[in-house]
Design an enzyme around this catalytic site. Structure first.
Site, PDB file in Angstrom:
ATOM      1  N   THR A 184      -5.534   6.629   8.932  1.00  0.00           N
ATOM      2  CA  THR A 184      -4.728   7.954   8.589  1.00  0.00           C
ATOM      3  C   THR A 184      -5.534   8.584   7.788  1.00  0.00           C
ATOM      4  O   THR A 184      -4.945   9.823   7.320  1.00  0.00           O
ATOM      5  CB  THR A 184      -3.709   7.420   7.755  1.00  0.00           C
ATOM      6  N   LYS A 185      -6.929   8.590   7.472  1.00  0.00           N
ATOM      7  CA  LYS A 185      -7.603   9.353   6.754  1.00  0.00           C
ATOM      8  C   LYS A 185      -8.078  10.687   7.533  1.00  0.00           C
ATOM      9  O   LYS A 185      -7.530  10.691   8.684  1.00  0.00           O
ATOM     10  CB  LYS A 185      -8.908   8.924   5.932  1.00  0.00           C
TER      11      LYS A 185
END
Length: 363
Positions: A184-185
């Protein structure tokens, strides 16, 4: 408008990434090798002004090994924010050192220099701020404190790929810095982390620690870990790195639209000279934050996240009786809205409409 669910985050994996992984699979060279070395070199050039980069198997591992490589261990104290993911404090504790929690600034959610000063003791060895949500901590003030007190300064840059202060990129300030590459970065390798350092000594220790203490096979110099990144993960990361600036610009454009049109929530502030990369777009809601989050999901099909509802000092794993009023207030008020590059204009308008209705704008 569409009523399809808008997720809080959405990893972007395309044909380029699939082809890169397939090429590694066909090569038969799956473990750490030439892809990892190339990823380290490219990450250094693209995001770190050519500072050394060492790839590892997770962001938490990167923090842990960075601390060990910098000499942190039993008897030391490292000052960290309580308002962050637990990995920051966990990594300190895993070295045998003690995480000491300080408060945050109310505007930017990052470590407060004044609070840091108040918790320094004779055992303090280092300060490790978090560039939370993609907004850099005040590194000038924190560096001055570190210099005045003879302390080391590190960076948890897990959420801040490409962020900068007066043109200087995060990851180039501290003795070491860690970037997470979790799905999710702002960019991902599937799973992994990257540690940057300007110290040849710390770099060598990092490379030994991640590989069972070996630089040469079977010549184990120190006790180390199996913390290597695979060529498969590095291949994904290399492709993502070519897209990071385009995605960052889209995040910034999305954030600008939200800030311009949200009329009854406290939108993110950005300090002078700072480039915010909006890993999260985090607003404050002073009245029934949790109710708003539930209604966004249930009534409007919009995801959101609360990062973080329980400050580290109140987690059962640490449980400290600290007085951190700004942290406590933030934990009750923050909510992160979708800001990722996959959002359409229709998605952004849906988010604004829902938020303004739920927070009572114009009522």
């Amino acid at each position: 408008m569409s009523n399809e669910f808008i997720p809080a985050a959405r990893p972007i994996i395309g044909e380029d990434e699939r082809r890169a992984v397939d090429a590694v699979l066909q090569s038969g060279q799956l473990a750490q090798g030439t892809e990892v070395a190339a990823f380290e070199e490219e990450f250094s050039k693209v995001l770190l002004d050519e500072r050394a980069a060492v790839a590892v198997n997770s962001g938490t591992t990167g923090l842990h090994l960075g601390l060990l490589a910098a000499g942190i261990g039993p008897g030391d104290e490292v000052i960290v924010p309580s308002f962050t993911f637990a990995a920051t404090a966990n990594s300190v504790a895993l070295t045998g050192a003690t995480p000491v929690f300080a408060d945050i600034e109310p505007d930017y959610f990052c470590l407060s220099a004044e609070s840091v000063k108040s918790v320094i003791t004779e055992r303090t060895a280092a300060i490790m701020p978090v560039h939370l949500y993609g907004h850099p901590a005040n590194m000038d003030q924190l560096q001055q404190i570190a210099d005045d007190r003879g302390l080391q300064l590190f960076e948890d840059a897990a959420q801040a790929h490409g962020a900068s202060i007066n043109g200087r990129r995060v990851g180039t300030f501290g003795a070491f810095a860690m970037f997470s590459l979790y799905p999710t970065k702002n960019m991902t390798s599937g799973e992994g982390g990257m540690v940057s350092t300007g110290s040849p000594e710390i770099e060598r220790q990092l490379r030994l620690l991640r590989n069972q203490g070996m630089e040469k096979q079977y010549e184990n110099e120190i006790v180390g870990f199996n913390a290597r990144m695979t060529n498969l993960h590095a291949a994904i990361g290399r492709v993502q790195l070519t897209k990071i600036w385009r995605w960052t610009k889209q995040r910034q454009d999305n954030a600008a639209f939200l800030s311009k049109n949200l009329t009854n929530a406290v939108v993110p502030k950005v300090a002078d000279g700072v480039e915010h990369v909006y890993h999260q777009y985090t607003v404050r809601i002073t009245d029934d934050r949790d109710g708003v989050a539930a209604a966004l999901r249930d009534e409007f099909q919009i995801g959101s996240g609360v990062y973080y509802p329980i400050p580290n000092h109140r987690l059962p794993s640490f449980s400290r009786a600290e007085d951190l009023p700004v942290t406590e207030a933030a934990s009750k008020e923050v909510i992160s809205l979708p800001v990722h590059p996959s959002l359409s204009q229709d998605d952004l308008e849906r988010i604004v409409t829902a938020m303004n209705k739920l927070t009572g704008a114009g009522a």
